[in-house]
Design a protein around this motif. Structure first.
Motif, mmCIF file in Angstrom:
data_model
loop_
_atom_site.group_PDB
_atom_site.id
_atom_site.type_symbol
_atom_site.label_atom_id
_atom_site.label_comp_id
_atom_site.label_asym_id
_atom_site.label_seq_id
_atom_site.Cartn_x
_atom_site.Cartn_y
_atom_site.Cartn_z
ATOM 1 N N VAL A 1 0.864 -1.183 0.000
ATOM 2 C CA VAL A 1 0.000 0.000 0.000
ATOM 3 C C VAL A 1 0.903 1.236 0.000
ATOM 4 N N TYR B 1 -2.100 6.339 -1.162
ATOM 5 C CA TYR B 1 -3.348 5.682 -1.582
ATOM 6 C C TYR B 1 -4.414 5.836 -0.504
ATOM 7 N N ARG C 1 -10.118 3.174 0.140
ATOM 8 C CA ARG C 1 -10.022 2.496 -1.168
ATOM 9 C C ARG C 1 -9.169 1.230 -1.030
ATOM 10 N N ALA C 2 -8.043 1.372 -0.314
ATOM 11 C CA ALA C 2 -7.153 0.214 -0.108
ATOM 12 C C ALA C 2 -7.909 -0.896 0.621
ATOM 13 N N ASP D 1 -10.254 -2.696 -1.797
ATOM 14 C CA ASP D 1 -9.523 -3.574 -2.731
ATOM 15 C C ASP D 1 -9.050 -4.842 -2.017
ATOM 16 N N TYR E 1 0.377 -7.130 -5.531
ATOM 17 C CA TYR E 1 -0.549 -6.006 -5.676
ATOM 18 C C TYR E 1 0.135 -4.743 -5.185
ATOM 19 N N LEU F 1 -0.846 -0.813 -4.532
ATOM 20 C CA LEU F 1 -1.922 0.177 -4.486
ATOM 21 C C LEU F 1 -1.276 1.548 -4.338
ATOM 22 N N SER F 2 -1.186 2.255 -5.447
ATOM 23 C CA SER F 2 -0.589 3.594 -5.400
ATOM 24 C C SER F 2 -0.923 4.326 -6.697
ATOM 25 N N THR G 1 4.942 3.052 -7.844
ATOM 26 C CA THR G 1 4.584 1.863 -8.629
ATOM 27 C C THR G 1 5.800 1.355 -9.399
ATOM 28 N N ASN H 1 -3.541 -1.204 -8.361
ATOM 29 C CA ASN H 1 -4.732 -0.491 -7.873
ATOM 30 C C ASN H 1 -5.984 -1.366 -7.851
ATOM 31 N N THR I 1 -7.152 -5.871 -6.759
ATOM 32 C CA THR I 1 -6.639 -7.210 -6.454
ATOM 33 C C THR I 1 -7.329 -8.225 -7.361
#
Ligand code: NAD
Length: 473
Positions: free
Chosen positions: A228, A232, A236-237, A240, A379, A381-382, A388, A403, A405
């Motif tokens: 993560v 992010y 939202r994280a 996901d 995964y 998430l960013s 990334t 962003n 899974t």
């Protein structure tokens, strides 16, 4: 379990022999024949999907019906439709370049079926992991034998019946039984063996296949991380991660296994993940949409790991824990500060229990990933490109969803497979077609054979030609 009789062993070998003989007799099926086979698979899925979902639910002691439809039946149907749409272009010979030295000539690759494919299936997605390899095998013009898991006995028996009704046994056959049957199955001289299951059993499968020089595709497991990014949004994280982790109660090969989160966000993220779990599944215990652990042994393994982590000082957040336990389930659980020697930190978790590991720098998060076996999925998430890019360029994994899974597995035009301990080879779509085909090299000599200039006796022509060929750039 060791209940296999010599007669059962002979029967499996005889089925294999019949498929081989049929293959030798019938030769390579054309596109129409392959489409007809795919249509039969499609009919099994569309006409018997409810029965399959019910059988799996009975095997699990509750498997959410929408999960079987969305995560198993639908992707299998998508694979068929994708293959149908692209089969013509996949089967077309592929023209290749011929160097000047060998002109005039033409060269191409012809994708030929391998013959008889063995498919070994685990219990966690018994439809998808039987049908998806079968679609690739049939699209590539092969015959196939399938060995489903002994932990889904009702589904396995149903699959055997449905395949038996739709296909002659010399085209597609299902063999049921436990590890001893699986072992005998993997010793057959298949033209390719596609095994989905644990890394430990994968090792045994490769050893058995080596005896026959049978090529293998090993679709294995492992600890798939989520990184993560500090940028992010936490909510939202959480969404996901909770989706990827709690559907099928985390019994998903590419489920997020653990989360690496910026230290300052760990508590908020843990709370948000549990909140999200409550939104998805207001209750876990009595909720038919929340899947059970496949056996009591699997449930106990994780219940013990959670208790051990808690006893060692880890913080545990859980949702509907007691009711879930009573119903053969593990409620969605997040664990902060699990000790390094706890099962949750050592083994693939394969259930709805999620350790969160804090990091202070991205380097630390990357070191944590690279200190372990190469994962099946990763995964990140960013929305920050630099974050990334750093994660992508310094790690290796079978596949990636950015962003989100799980979603890379659902893409028919992406190869799906692991790397290192998470697997060998990949399949799905064109990559599956090629994996289960032989790329036969064909070179056709034109009206002059250039070897005439170079062959003995070595005279003037040879000298001129080699001088030219060596000097040219
Ligand atoms: P498993 O390895 O215990 O069993 C898988 C299959 O192997 C079963 O059909 C079983 O009968 C058979 N088997 C058992 N002993 C064998 C032997 N000695 N030789 C040959 N076959 C044998 O795995 P499982 O518990 O059913 O499934 C869970 C594992 O599968 C997890 O590690 C998960 O990550 C992995 N998995 C991977 C993918 C993927 O696509 N990469 C998908 C789903 C599951």
């Amino acid at each position: 379990m060791n209940d296999m009789t010599p007669a059962a062993r002979d029967e499996i070998a005889a089925t294999f022999g019949r498929q081989r003989d049929a293959w030798n007799r019938a030769g390579i099926p054309d596109r129409q024949a392959r489409l007809a086979s795919l249509a039969r698979v499609e009919r099994i899925l569309t006409e018997h999907r409810a029965a399959m979902a019910a059988a799996i639910s009975a095997d699990f002691g509750n498997r959410a019906i929408p999960e079987t439809m969305l995560l198993e039946v639908l992707p299998s149907l998508n694979a068929i439709r994708h293959a149908r749409r692209h089969l013509r272009s996949w089967m077309r010979p592929e023209r290749r370049h011929v160097a000047l030295t060998f002109q005039p000539a033409s060269a191409w690759v012809q994708y030929q079926p391998l013959g008889v494919i063995g498919i070994v299936v685990p219990w966690n997605y018994p439809v998808m992991l039987a049908f998806s390899p079968l679609v690739d095998a049939l699209a590539a013009g092969n015959r196939a034998m399938i060995k489903p898991s002994e932990l889904t006995p009702r589904f396995s028996a149903l699959l055997q019946t449905l395949i038996g009704e739709a296909f002659p046994p010399d085209e597609v056959a299902v063999v049921t039984g436990g590890p001893d049957v699986a072992e005998a199955f993997c010793r057959l001289p298949f033209d390719h063996l596609l095994f989905t299951g644990s890394t430990n059993v994968g090792r045994k499968v490769m050893l058995a296949a080596a005896e026959n020089l049978t090529p293998v595709t090993l679709e294995l497991g492992g600890k798939s991380p989520v990184v993560v990014g500090a940028d992010y949004p936490v909510a939202r994280a959480a969404r996901d991660i909770a989706f990827g982790k709690f559907i099928n109660a985390g019994q998903t090969c590419i489920a997020p296994d653990y989360v690496l989160a910026p230290r300052a966000q760990v508590d908020a993220l843990a709370e948000a993940i549990i909140t999200e779990a409550r939104r998805m599944f207001p209750t876990a215990g009595s909720n038919v949409d929340y899947t059970a652990m496949v056996t009591e042994r699997h449930r106990r393994r994780l219940a013990d790991a959670i208790a051990a982590a808690q006893a060692a000082g880890a913080r545990v957040l859980s949702h509907d824990a007691e009711a879930a336990t009573a119903a053969g389930k593990i409620g969605p659980t997040v664990v902060i500060d699990a000790p390094r020697d706890n099962l949750l930190m050592r083994e693939e978790i394969f259930g709805p229990v999620l350790p969160i590991i804090p990091y202070d720098t991205l380097d630390q998060a990357i070191a944590e990933i690279n200190g372990r076996d190469r994962p099946l999925a990763l995964y990140c998430l960013s929305r920050d490109d630099a974050t990334t890019e750093t994660v992508m360029s310094r790690t290796i994994s079978g596949g990636v969803t950015l962003n989100g899974t799980l979603l890379h597995v659902a893409q028919d035009d992406l190869p799906f497979g692991g790397v290192g301990a998470s697997g060998i080879g990949s399949y799905h779509g064109r990559d599956g077609f090629r994996r289960l085909s032989h790329a036969r090299a064909v070179h056709k000599v034109g009206f002059i054979n250039p070897l005439d200039l170079l062959a003995p006796p070595y005279g003037k022509l040879y000298q001129l030609a080699t001088k030219f060929l060596i000097a040219r750039r």
